[in-house]
Motif scaffolding. Structure first.
Motif, mmCIF file in Angstrom:
data_model
loop_
_atom_site.group_PDB
_atom_site.id
_atom_site.type_symbol
_atom_site.label_atom_id
_atom_site.label_comp_id
_atom_site.label_asym_id
_atom_site.label_seq_id
_atom_site.Cartn_x
_atom_site.Cartn_y
_atom_site.Cartn_z
ATOM 1 N N ALA A 60 34.682 41.062 17.167
ATOM 2 C CA ALA A 60 35.951 40.359 16.980
ATOM 3 C C ALA A 60 36.228 39.406 18.141
ATOM 4 O O ALA A 60 36.676 38.266 17.938
ATOM 5 C CB ALA A 60 37.084 41.364 16.847
ATOM 6 N N LYS A 61 35.941 39.853 19.345
ATOM 7 C CA LYS A 61 36.175 39.030 20.532
ATOM 8 C C LYS A 61 35.289 37.784 20.523
ATOM 9 O O LYS A 61 35.741 36.688 20.850
ATOM 10 C CB LYS A 61 35.881 39.887 21.767
ATOM 11 N N ARG A 62 34.021 37.945 20.134
ATOM 12 C CA ARG A 62 33.108 36.803 20.069
ATOM 13 C C ARG A 62 33.529 35.795 19.010
ATOM 14 O O ARG A 62 33.469 34.592 19.223
ATOM 15 C CB ARG A 62 31.679 37.275 19.778
ATOM 16 N N GLY A 95 25.192 32.852 27.688
ATOM 17 C CA GLY A 95 25.894 31.614 27.386
ATOM 18 C C GLY A 95 27.395 31.818 27.458
ATOM 19 O O GLY A 95 27.926 32.319 28.445
ATOM 20 N N PHE A 96 28.098 31.439 26.407
ATOM 21 C CA PHE A 96 29.549 31.614 26.357
ATOM 22 C C PHE A 96 29.941 33.000 25.875
ATOM 23 O O PHE A 96 31.086 33.397 25.994
ATOM 24 C CB PHE A 96 30.177 30.590 25.398
ATOM 25 N N ASP A 97 28.995 33.719 25.287
ATOM 26 C CA ASP A 97 29.313 34.987 24.629
ATOM 27 C C ASP A 97 29.134 36.185 25.558
ATOM 28 O O ASP A 97 28.269 36.205 26.430
ATOM 29 C CB ASP A 97 28.423 35.192 23.399
ATOM 30 N N GLU A 98 29.964 37.185 25.317
ATOM 31 C CA GLU A 98 29.831 38.470 25.997
ATOM 32 C C GLU A 98 29.765 39.532 24.905
ATOM 33 O O GLU A 98 30.671 39.640 24.095
ATOM 34 C CB GLU A 98 31.020 38.716 26.926
ATOM 35 N N ARG A 99 28.676 40.285 24.884
ATOM 36 C CA ARG A 99 28.475 41.310 23.862
ATOM 37 C C ARG A 99 28.520 42.696 24.486
ATOM 38 O O ARG A 99 28.018 42.898 25.585
ATOM 39 C CB ARG A 99 27.104 41.161 23.202
ATOM 40 N N THR A 100 29.081 43.626 23.756
ATOM 41 C CA THR A 100 29.031 45.029 24.140
ATOM 42 C C THR A 100 28.173 45.725 23.092
ATOM 43 O O THR A 100 28.543 45.764 21.922
ATOM 44 C CB THR A 100 30.437 45.639 24.178
ATOM 45 N N LYS A 123 35.562 26.060 19.056
ATOM 46 C CA LYS A 123 35.451 25.075 17.983
ATOM 47 C C LYS A 123 36.716 24.234 17.876
ATOM 48 O O LYS A 123 36.664 23.038 17.617
ATOM 49 C CB LYS A 123 35.178 25.782 16.653
ATOM 50 N N ALA A 124 37.864 24.864 18.108
ATOM 51 C CA ALA A 124 39.133 24.151 18.040
ATOM 52 C C ALA A 124 39.370 23.306 19.295
ATOM 53 O O ALA A 124 40.268 22.472 19.317
ATOM 54 C CB ALA A 124 40.280 25.142 17.866
ATOM 55 N N GLY A 125 38.592 23.533 20.333
ATOM 56 C CA GLY A 125 38.730 22.758 21.556
ATOM 57 C C GLY A 125 39.786 23.292 22.492
ATOM 58 O O GLY A 125 40.229 22.594 23.397
ATOM 59 N N ALA A 126 40.217 24.520 22.302
ATOM 60 C CA ALA A 126 41.289 25.087 23.122
ATOM 61 C C ALA A 126 40.832 25.390 24.544
ATOM 62 O O ALA A 126 41.635 25.349 25.464
ATOM 63 C CB ALA A 126 41.825 26.358 22.478
ATOM 64 N N LEU A 127 39.552 25.682 24.739
ATOM 65 C CA LEU A 127 39.084 26.076 26.067
ATOM 66 C C LEU A 127 38.517 24.910 26.870
ATOM 67 O O LEU A 127 38.410 24.992 28.079
ATOM 68 C CB LEU A 127 38.013 27.171 25.941
ATOM 69 N N GLY A 128 38.156 23.842 26.198
ATOM 70 C CA GLY A 128 37.527 22.730 26.888
ATOM 71 C C GLY A 128 38.541 21.719 27.396
ATOM 72 O O GLY A 128 39.730 21.778 27.098
ATOM 73 N N VAL A 129 38.060 20.774 28.166
ATOM 74 C CA VAL A 129 38.895 19.698 28.659
ATOM 75 C C VAL A 129 38.819 18.574 27.638
ATOM 76 O O VAL A 129 37.734 18.112 27.305
ATOM 77 C CB VAL A 129 38.391 19.210 30.035
ATOM 78 N N SER A 130 39.954 18.151 27.163
ATOM 79 C CA SER A 130 39.951 17.067 26.191
ATOM 80 C C SER A 130 40.227 15.757 26.912
ATOM 81 O O SER A 130 41.104 15.675 27.770
ATOM 82 C CB SER A 130 40.993 17.314 25.101
ATOM 83 N N THR A 131 39.454 14.758 26.591
ATOM 84 C CA THR A 131 39.623 13.444 27.190
ATOM 85 C C THR A 131 39.699 12.412 26.082
ATOM 86 O O THR A 131 39.443 12.702 24.914
ATOM 87 C CB THR A 131 38.452 13.107 28.129
ATOM 88 N N ASP A 132 39.996 11.190 26.474
ATOM 89 C CA ASP A 132 40.026 10.099 25.495
ATOM 90 C C ASP A 132 38.658 9.468 25.350
ATOM 91 O O ASP A 132 38.527 8.406 24.767
ATOM 92 C CB ASP A 132 41.046 9.038 25.946
ATOM 93 N N GLY A 133 37.665 10.070 25.913
ATOM 94 C CA GLY A 133 36.318 9.527 25.868
ATOM 95 C C GLY A 133 35.909 9.011 27.228
ATOM 96 O O GLY A 133 36.543 9.297 28.246
ATOM 97 N N ARG A 134 34.882 8.219 27.258
ATOM 98 C CA ARG A 134 34.394 7.662 28.507
ATOM 99 C C ARG A 134 35.356 6.603 29.025
ATOM 100 O O ARG A 134 35.958 5.863 28.245
ATOM 101 C CB ARG A 134 33.027 7.036 28.292
ATOM 102 N N ALA A 163 35.927 30.571 17.662
ATOM 103 C CA ALA A 163 36.937 29.777 16.967
ATOM 104 C C ALA A 163 37.726 28.919 17.953
ATOM 105 O O ALA A 163 38.040 27.757 17.674
ATOM 106 C CB ALA A 163 37.880 30.685 16.189
ATOM 107 N N GLN A 164 38.055 29.474 19.118
ATOM 108 C CA GLN A 164 38.773 28.707 20.133
ATOM 109 C C GLN A 164 37.917 27.569 20.676
ATOM 110 O O GLN A 164 38.418 26.465 20.893
ATOM 111 C CB GLN A 164 39.206 29.615 21.283
#
Length: 132
Positions: free
Chosen positions: A95-97, A62-67, A105-116, A102-103
């Motif tokens: 720590a990386k995961r 998924g979004f996670d990378e584990r060592t 959840k905060a929406g830092a990595l996704g594309v933010s829109t005003d909705g549909r 957290a990022q």
């Protein structure tokens, strides 16, 4: 937890990943390995690779990378507490995961829109797109 030592020496990587509960089925584990989501020492692995105690694998799910570092071998899929004893995740990986979660959840990595878009905005988009 483990079967006989001579049987564990011949364990396949896809079977170990399944037994350690990284993937729900062996087929999913095999597909993940073949698609390059599992690396050992910076190189892609094959499903038939024999993991050894002390080997370090990088797994993407998924979004996670584990060592993870292999601590024990098993060919039997058991409960989650026993499966977690088969490996140890590195502190840097944890720590990386957590930071990535957290990022997200905060929406830092996704594309933010005003909705549909509204019906009017959609018409304008299609009109613009068709004119090009």
């Amino acid at each position: 937890m483990a079967q006989k030592p001579e049987e564990d020496d011949k364990i396949r990587l896809d079977k170990w990943l399944w037994a350690a509960r990284f993937y729900k089925t062996r087929a999913l584990a095999k597909t993940a390995i073949e698609s390059g989501k599992v690396h050992c020492r910076g190189e892609r692995c094959k499903p038939g690779k024999e993991p050894r105690v002390g080997d370090e694998f990088v797994l993407r799910t998924g979004f996670d990378e584990r060592t993870v570092v292999v601590r024990a071998l098993s060919i039997v899929r058991r409960g989650a507490p026993e499966a977690q004893a088969l490996y140890e995740e590195t502190p840097q990986s944890i720590a990386k995961r957590k930071e990535a979660a957290a990022q997200r959840k905060a929406g830092a990595l996704g594309v933010s829109t005003d909705g549909r878009p509204t019906k009017k905005q959609r018409r304008q988009f299609h009109q613009f797109h068709d004119s090009q």
